[in-house]
Design a protein around this motif. Structure first.
Motif: not given
Length: 189
Positions: A44-72
């Motif tokens: 669902s996060m991948l689809r959200l990134a696609v629908l918002l217009g990200a040209d590289d949705p996988e990288n956007v979602v991976a970065e989001a998971y990394y950020q939440i990992y750091r701030k958990w």
């Protein structure tokens, strides 16, 4: 501990674990929580990134998971992790689009060279392409408000939190976005 035999001498050597042992209970909880979050919300996060217009949705979602990992550990409520993840995907997509706009201003390329990624194309069905084209023509804030409201089904307060704006602004962006989408869809018929 498992052991392996050395081929040349036949003596046993201890096996090295592939992943480091996690002994801190907080780390174990973080790993388990993040794994659950990934299983449930990645697509669902991948689809959200696609629908918002990200040209590289996988990288956007991976970065989001990394950020939440750091701030958990700093999350006050781990149940709010999904909302934090959604907000992070929105912010990263917005930043990525701004960055690309600046880059494209300085590098002149014909517009016909810009092609959607294979992942974006695979997610969308043919009957959705007209709607997606119209959605991509909307200003970013209107597109974000519509996607969060109608695709994710979020309440105005949740959208306001994800976008970092007031509830009144959410209403305005949603209303204007729907009007523009309606006009664009009717013009294509």
């Amino acid at each position: 501990m498992r052991q392996h035999l050395r081929p040349e001498s036949g003596t046993a050597i201890p096996a090295v674990p592939l992943t480091p042992a996690v002994s801190d209970p907080a780390d174990v909880e973080r790993e388990a929580g993040l794994a659950r979050l990934f299983e449930v919300h990645y697509s669902s996060m991948l689809r959200l990134a696609v629908l918002l217009g990200a040209d590289d949705p996988e990288n956007v979602v991976a970065e989001a998971y990394y950020q939440i990992y750091r701030k958990w550990r700093r999350l006050r409520d781990t149940e709010a992790a999904e909302a934090y993840l959604r907000s992070t995907v929105c912010n990263l997509t917005r930043m990525r689009i701004r960055h690309l706009q600046v880059v494209r201003r300085h590098v002149e390329k014909p517009a016909d060279e810009l092609v959607a990624s294979a992942e974006s194309t695979a997610i969308l069905r043919d009957d959705q392409r007209v709607l997606m084209d119209a959605l991509q023509q909307l200003p970013p804030r209107q597109r974000e408000a519509l996607v969060l409201r109608h695709w994710l089904g979020l309440k105005e307060s949740e959208i306001a939190a994800a976008m970092g704006i007031s509830c009144g602004s959410v209403k305005t962006h949603t209303s204007r976005g729907l009007a523009a989408l309606t006009q664009a869809m009717e013009a294509r018929r």
